[in-house]
Design a protein around this motif. Structure first.
Motif, mmCIF file in Angstrom:
data_model
loop_
_atom_site.group_PDB
_atom_site.id
_atom_site.type_symbol
_atom_site.label_atom_id
_atom_site.label_comp_id
_atom_site.label_asym_id
_atom_site.label_seq_id
_atom_site.Cartn_x
_atom_site.Cartn_y
_atom_site.Cartn_z
ATOM 1 N N UNK A 109 -2.558 -5.035 7.164
ATOM 2 C CA UNK A 109 -1.830 -6.097 7.878
ATOM 3 C C UNK A 109 -2.598 -7.426 7.921
ATOM 4 N N UNK A 110 -2.800 -8.003 6.725
ATOM 5 C CA UNK A 110 -3.579 -9.238 6.593
ATOM 6 C C UNK A 110 -2.744 -10.488 6.872
ATOM 7 N N UNK A 111 -1.415 -10.355 6.913
ATOM 8 C CA UNK A 111 -0.555 -11.526 7.091
ATOM 9 C C UNK A 111 -0.725 -12.153 8.474
ATOM 10 N N UNK A 112 -0.556 -13.483 8.516
ATOM 11 C CA UNK A 112 -0.657 -14.195 9.794
ATOM 12 C C UNK A 112 0.694 -14.753 10.228
ATOM 13 N N UNK A 113 1.573 -14.897 9.270
ATOM 14 C CA UNK A 113 2.793 -15.645 9.528
ATOM 15 C C UNK A 113 3.986 -14.870 8.958
ATOM 16 N N UNK A 114 4.122 -14.857 7.630
ATOM 17 C CA UNK A 114 5.185 -14.062 7.009
ATOM 18 C C UNK A 114 4.686 -12.630 6.803
ATOM 19 N N UNK A 115 5.516 -11.638 7.170
ATOM 20 C CA UNK A 115 5.064 -10.241 7.090
ATOM 21 C C UNK A 115 5.267 -9.623 5.702
ATOM 22 N N UNK A 116 5.844 -10.379 4.780
ATOM 23 C CA UNK A 116 6.300 -9.784 3.513
ATOM 24 C C UNK A 116 5.157 -9.422 2.576
ATOM 25 N N UNK A 117 4.067 -10.186 2.593
ATOM 26 C CA UNK A 117 2.984 -9.968 1.612
ATOM 27 C C UNK A 117 2.384 -8.587 1.793
ATOM 28 N N UNK A 118 2.175 -8.165 3.035
ATOM 29 C CA UNK A 118 1.593 -6.841 3.273
ATOM 30 C C UNK A 118 2.514 -5.753 2.731
ATOM 31 N N UNK A 119 3.815 -5.932 2.938
ATOM 32 C CA UNK A 119 4.760 -4.908 2.470
ATOM 33 C C UNK A 119 4.829 -4.910 0.947
ATOM 34 N N UNK A 120 4.847 -6.098 0.337
ATOM 35 C CA UNK A 120 4.966 -6.203 -1.113
ATOM 36 C C UNK A 120 3.699 -5.743 -1.830
#
Ligand SMILES: [Zn+2]
Ligand SMILES: [Zn+2]
Length: 275
Positions: free
Chosen positions: A211-222
């Motif tokens: 869970x490195x994202x700070x703003x948009x949650x999509x990068x962690x999922x992708x």
């Protein structure tokens, strides 16, 4: 400059900080392990120090660099016939991806982890944790952001929206805030929620490195770094890392020296087996 950047940023910071501090008091997610009086002076002092330091050391803000770039035709977007609304939306998304990748790098490279781990040595998790970064990390990430703005040719409005948004979401997702479970599940598709980011502050190595994202949650999922919940639950999990667990480490002077003290620890993704 067509707008007063400093005033916009400061008023957004004060408004979101106050709203979050009040919400935390009204609906806390976890009982505090340490009082605000123990943690807040150090955390607020480092935010003030970082703000002054960036002003003194770096003459351009990301927004002013974007304005110069637009005049001189720097970067990808200034050389493509993209409509301004899509350039603004695109820059918010791309700068967010850059910050995600930077965050992964600060965990992966042992020397960078020494700097970034100060963000993780807070022994509680609340709105002030969201602005608690080592000054050297802040200066480095400002330089990386300036490089990204110049290379992408992002419009100034996009950069300003991104920065105000990131500042606001960082305070929101570090909140010691209880949101109804269903709301959290829906919100998680749009923005990183406190329950999502709290996993990143767990003492458990595998949870810290997710869970490195700070703003948009999509990068962690992708990109495969998403973790739904901490194994011990939000109330049972331990906040922080294995090092620097004494209350005196919450003091400004101790926080500033943490990168230079003790072993690197076993959190950074090294190719060597941990010592
Ligand atoms: Zn981190
Ligand atoms: Zn954090």
């Amino acid at each position: 400059m067509p707008f007063d950047e400093a005033a916009i940023r400061l008023s957004a910071f004060i408004a979101v900080f106050t709203a979050m501090a009040l919400s935390e008091a009204a609906a806390p997610r976890r009982p505090r392990a340490y009082s605000r009086l123990t943690r807040w002076p150090g955390n607020l002092a480092i935010v003030t120090l970082n703000t002054v330091l960036v002003r003194v050391l770096i003459p351009a803000t990301a927004v002013s660099l974007a304005l110069i770039g637009a005049k001189r035709g720097w970067g990808v977007m200034n050389n493509l016939p993209v409509p301004s609304w899509s350039a603004i939306a695109g820059s918010v998304v791309l700068l967010d991806l850059a910050i995600y990748l930077q965050h992964v790098m600060f965990h992966a490279v042992p020397g960078f982890w020494r700097l970034h781990r100060m963000h993780h040595t807070d022994l509680d998790f609340d709105v002030t944790t969201g602005a608690r970064f080592h000054p050297i990390e802040i200066v480095l990430s400002m330089l990386i952001k300036l490089g990204a703005v110049a290379a992408l040719g992002t419009p100034a409005a996009g950069v300003l929206i991104f920065e105000v948004l990131l500042n606001a979401t960082s305070m929101f997702n570090h909140g010691n805030l209880r949101l109804p479970g269903r709301l959290d599940r829906y919100l998680r598709w749009l923005v990183v929620t406190p329950d999502m980011h709290r996993v990143h502050h767990s003492i458990v190595v595998g949870e810290t490195n997710s869970n490195f994202g700070f703003n948009l949650p999509w990068w962690d999922r992708l990109l495969g770094t998403y973790r739904d919940q901490p194994a011990a639950g939000h109330e049972g999990m331990i906040i922080g890392i294995e090092q620097f667990r004494e209350a005196r480490e919450l003091r400004l002077d101790r926080m500033l020296l943490q990168p230079f003290r003790g072993p690197g620890g076993r959190y950074a993704i090294t190719w060597r087996s941990p010592a």
